[in-house]
Design an enzyme around this catalytic site. Structure first.
Site, short mmCIF file in Angstrom:
data_model
loop_
_atom_site.label_atom_id
_atom_site.label_comp_id
_atom_site.label_asym_id
_atom_site.label_seq_id
_atom_site.Cartn_x
_atom_site.Cartn_y
_atom_site.Cartn_z
N ASP A 31 -6.89 11.39 2.14
CA ASP A 31 -7.26 11.29 0.77
C ASP A 31 -8.71 11.79 0.47
O ASP A 31 -9.51 11.44 1.46
CB ASP A 31 -7.11 10.21 -0.02
CG ASP A 31 -7.67 8.89 0.49
OD1 ASP A 31 -7.81 8.57 1.83
OD2 ASP A 31 -8.73 8.46 -0.23
N ASN A 76 -14.13 5.74 5.22
CA ASN A 76 -14.14 4.73 6.24
C ASN A 76 -13.20 5.06 7.33
O ASN A 76 -13.57 4.66 8.52
CB ASN A 76 -14.05 3.63 5.67
CG ASN A 76 -15.10 2.80 4.82
OD1 ASN A 76 -16.22 3.24 5.09
ND2 ASN A 76 -14.85 2.06 4.04
N TYR A 115 -5.12 -0.27 9.53
CA TYR A 115 -5.50 -0.52 8.47
C TYR A 115 -6.78 0.83 8.41
O TYR A 115 -7.29 0.98 9.54
CB TYR A 115 -6.21 -1.70 7.82
CG TYR A 115 -5.34 -2.58 7.25
CD1 TYR A 115 -4.69 -2.56 6.08
CD2 TYR A 115 -4.68 -3.57 8.51
CE1 TYR A 115 -3.65 -3.51 5.75
CE2 TYR A 115 -3.93 -4.37 8.12
CZ TYR A 115 -3.02 -4.35 6.87
OH TYR A 115 -2.26 -5.23 6.41
N HIS A 123 -4.54 6.07 -1.30
CA HIS A 123 -5.15 5.92 0.01
C HIS A 123 -4.28 6.27 0.92
O HIS A 123 -4.47 6.67 2.15
CB HIS A 123 -5.79 4.53 0.29
CG HIS A 123 -7.00 4.58 0.75
ND1 HIS A 123 -7.87 5.70 0.75
CD2 HIS A 123 -7.81 3.51 1.49
CE1 HIS A 123 -9.16 5.14 1.37
NE2 HIS A 123 -8.89 4.07 1.85
N ASN A 137 -9.79 1.50 7.85
CA ASN A 137 -11.27 1.25 8.44
C ASN A 137 -11.16 1.24 9.96
O ASN A 137 -12.38 1.32 10.49
CB ASN A 137 -11.80 0.03 7.67
CG ASN A 137 -11.94 0.14 6.23
OD1 ASN A 137 -11.75 1.19 5.62
ND2 ASN A 137 -12.63 -0.90 5.81
N TYR A 155 0.90 -1.15 -0.14
CA TYR A 155 0.10 0.01 0.00
C TYR A 155 0.80 1.32 0.01
O TYR A 155 0.40 2.25 -0.06
CB TYR A 155 -0.85 0.08 1.25
CG TYR A 155 -1.88 -1.25 1.40
CD1 TYR A 155 -2.88 -1.39 0.64
CD2 TYR A 155 -1.62 -2.14 2.37
CE1 TYR A 155 -3.94 -2.24 0.59
CE2 TYR A 155 -2.50 -3.46 2.31
CZ TYR A 155 -3.66 -3.13 1.58
OH TYR A 155 -4.40 -4.42 1.58
#
Length: 187
Positions: A91, A112, A64, A19, A66, A14
């Site tokens: 973002d 989220n 993460y 994101h 969320n 990632y």
């Protein structure tokens, strides 16, 4: 004490995705301030910087996206950091690539990570710095788009946005956030 939080997802896969723009700003500030993110606690990586304006923590939640609120709320509770003393960087699909939008409160707007923060903090009145990543091309799903790397053409805009975001965060250490908003919104 002030807290600057960059939202993103941990791990190599990632690292340079859309994101993770919040993580990129935290990494930039960490380098500029010579404050390496070496402390691991509260489900995140963080650093403490002793600035002329006072103590500042830089945080990258490792939960993460969320579940970002778990990390942020745990750190804020432990260090007794007030809501008005945080800035959350993330973002935004609804802004053109590289454009900044600063706000003091608001809904999650479908993000989220912000949903999780609002849930864990029990409040939606906290300072936000959103960085535009634009909308996905027609036919591409949002999750696929936000987990994609920036194109070569976007790199200069994103690099400039990271630097402007860092400058906005630094300005927010010594000025009321409404003044920071006036100075940096839309740039």
């Amino acid at each position: 004490m002030k807290l600057i939080v960059g939202l993103g997802n941990p791990g190599k896969a990632y690292e340079d995705t859309r994101h993770n723009i919040g993580f990129k700003v935290i990494d930039y500030l960490s380098r500029q301030w010579n404050a390496p993110l070496t402390q691991s606690k509260f489900k995140g990586m963080y650093a403490v910087s002793h600035r002329p304006e006072g103590k500042v923590m830089l945080l990258k939640p490792l939960t993460y996206m969320n579940l970002s609120g778990e990390s942020v709320s745990a750190l804020m509770d432990y260090y007794d950091i007030n809501l008005e003393d945080i800035i959350v960087i993330y973002d935004d699909l609804d802004l053109p690539t590289g454009q900044l939008r600063l706000r003091q409160k608001g809904s999650a707007g479908g993000h989220n990570g912000i949903k999780s923060l609002i849930q864990h903090l029990g409040n939606q009145e906290f300072n936000r710095l959103r960085i535009g990543i634009s909308r996905p091309p027609t036919g591409m799903k949002v999750p696929d788009y936000v987990l994609q790397r920036f194109s070569e053409e976007e790199i200069p805009e994103i690099t400039a946005a990271i630097k402007k975001s860092a400058a906005a965060c630094e300005t927010g250490l010594s000025k009321p956030y409404v003044e920071v908003m006036n100075e940096f919104n839309g740039v």
